[in-house]
Design a protein around this motif. Structure first.
Motif, PDB file in Angstrom:
ATOM      1  N   VAL A 142       0.728  -1.045  -0.242  1.00 42.17           N
ATOM      2  CA  VAL A 142      -0.030  -0.156   0.026  1.00 42.17           C
ATOM      3  C   VAL A 142       1.094   1.336   0.069  1.00 42.17           C
ATOM      4  CG1 VAL A 142      -1.548   1.362   1.481  1.00 42.17           C
ATOM      5  CG2 VAL A 142      -1.972  -1.204   1.191  1.00 42.17           C
ATOM      6  N   LEU A 143       2.071   1.333   0.741  1.00 41.79           N
ATOM      7  CA  LEU A 143       2.782   2.405   1.162  1.00 41.79           C
ATOM      8  C   LEU A 143       3.339   2.575  -0.598  1.00 41.79           C
ATOM      9  CD1 LEU A 143       4.136   2.107   4.362  1.00 41.79           C
ATOM     10  CD2 LEU A 143       2.520   3.650   3.557  1.00 41.79           C
ATOM     11  N   ASP A 144       3.915   1.570  -0.848  1.00 45.64           N
ATOM     12  CA  ASP A 144       4.653   1.759  -2.212  1.00 45.64           C
ATOM     13  C   ASP A 144       3.587   2.302  -3.564  1.00 45.64           C
ATOM     14  OD1 ASP A 144       6.821   1.093  -4.153  1.00 45.64           O
ATOM     15  OD2 ASP A 144       5.775  -0.579  -4.883  1.00 45.64           O
ATOM     16  N   ARG A 145       2.285   1.743  -3.390  1.00 51.00           N
ATOM     17  CA  ARG A 145       1.530   2.408  -4.371  1.00 51.00           C
ATOM     18  C   ARG A 145       1.158   3.901  -4.131  1.00 51.00           C
ATOM     19  NH1 ARG A 145      -2.863  -0.818  -3.166  1.00 51.00           N
ATOM     20  NH2 ARG A 145      -1.753  -2.908  -2.909  1.00 51.00           N
ATOM     21  N   ARG A 146       1.404   4.069  -2.879  1.00 49.28           N
ATOM     22  CA  ARG A 146       1.119   5.685  -2.496  1.00 49.28           C
ATOM     23  C   ARG A 146       2.298   6.464  -2.840  1.00 49.28           C
ATOM     24  NH1 ARG A 146      -2.879   5.909   2.470  1.00 49.28           N
ATOM     25  NH2 ARG A 146      -4.813   4.444   1.348  1.00 49.28           N
ATOM     26  N   GLY A 147       3.483   5.786  -2.969  1.00 49.78           N
ATOM     27  CA  GLY A 147       4.689   6.702  -3.020  1.00 49.78           C
ATOM     28  C   GLY A 147       5.431   7.110  -1.888  1.00 49.78           C
ATOM     29  N   VAL A 148       4.955   6.542  -0.560  1.00 46.60           N
ATOM     30  CA  VAL A 148       5.556   6.967   0.521  1.00 46.60           C
ATOM     31  C   VAL A 148       6.555   6.019   0.837  1.00 46.60           C
ATOM     32  CG1 VAL A 148       4.962   6.866   3.184  1.00 46.60           C
ATOM     33  CG2 VAL A 148       3.087   7.327   1.605  1.00 46.60           C
ATOM     34  N   SER A 151       8.621  10.428  -6.305  1.00 41.63           N
ATOM     35  CA  SER A 151       7.411  10.310  -7.338  1.00 41.63           C
ATOM     36  C   SER A 151       7.066  11.689  -7.845  1.00 41.63           C
ATOM     37  CB  SER A 151       6.157  10.118  -6.395  1.00 41.63           C
ATOM     38  OG  SER A 151       6.035  10.964  -5.543  1.00 41.63           O
ATOM     39  N   GLU A 163       5.527  14.348  -6.705  1.00 44.73           N
ATOM     40  CA  GLU A 163       3.874  14.641  -6.615  1.00 44.73           C
ATOM     41  C   GLU A 163       4.210  15.913  -5.720  1.00 44.73           C
ATOM     42  OE1 GLU A 163       1.835  11.786  -4.771  1.00 44.73           O
ATOM     43  OE2 GLU A 163       2.064  10.246  -6.308  1.00 44.73           O
ATOM     44  N   HIS A 172      -1.429  14.768  -9.202  1.00 46.78           N
ATOM     45  CA  HIS A 172      -0.952  13.520  -8.784  1.00 46.78           C
ATOM     46  C   HIS A 172       0.191  13.184  -9.406  1.00 46.78           C
ATOM     47  CE1 HIS A 172      -4.325  12.898  -6.023  1.00 46.78           C
ATOM     48  NE2 HIS A 172      -5.267  13.350  -7.175  1.00 46.78           N
TER      49      HIS A 172
END
Length: 161
Positions: A100-106, A118, A120, A158
């Protein structure tokens, strides 16, 4: 064939004969009631215990059953095994959180080539350059569609350009 353990060779043979005879009796009944096709299928199934005994698969299936029973018994009554189950659960949760963190770029570290994770937060692309709007579109211009401008601003927000 080596049949050591809880059953000896005679016990395995007797078990095979009993199961095969019961299946052959069922074959005769099914053949008379349902016809040739159903009877041939049941005869084929009746031959499986003999084949399993001759190939050693009967003993293997029995050992698999014993191993599963031992595993379930240990799982039920052993605190050490429950500790292992808890560790497995924590590992699965950590993998899911990392995804989940990887998908959000955190939590990404900058790459060695100087590119941001990322981009962003800064409005920059992954290569570190400023995002350039597509030619012919933008804030200025009479043929610009306000709905498309809203969509473009959301995409830029985004990091998608």
């Amino acid at each position: 064939m080596d049949y050591e353990g809880t059953f000896d060779r005679t016990t395995w043979q007797a078990l095979t004969v009993v199961v095969t005879l019961a299946a052959l009796l069922a074959t005769v009944v099914i053949w008379k009631r349902r016809g040739v096709v159903a009877g041939l299928r049941t005869l084929a199934v009746a031959m499986l215990p003999v084949a399993a005994y001759l190939t050693g698969a009967l003993r293997m299936f029995f050992e698999i059953g014993e191993a599963v029973a031992r595993f379930v018994t240990r799982l039920t009554f052993s605190p050490v095994v429950w500790a292992g189950v808890v560790v497995l659960g924590v590992a699965v949760v950590l993998l899911l959180v990392a995804g989940v963190l990887d998908r959000r770029g955190v939590g990404r570290r900058p790459r060695k080539d100087g590119a941001a994770g990322s981009g962003e937060e800064t409005g920059r692309t992954r290569r570190g350059r400023k995002a350039v709007p597509a030619p012919g579109r933008g804030d200025a211009g009479e043929d610009a569609d306000p709905e498309l401008d809203d969509i473009e601003s959301l995409l830029r927000k985004h990091g998608i350009s």
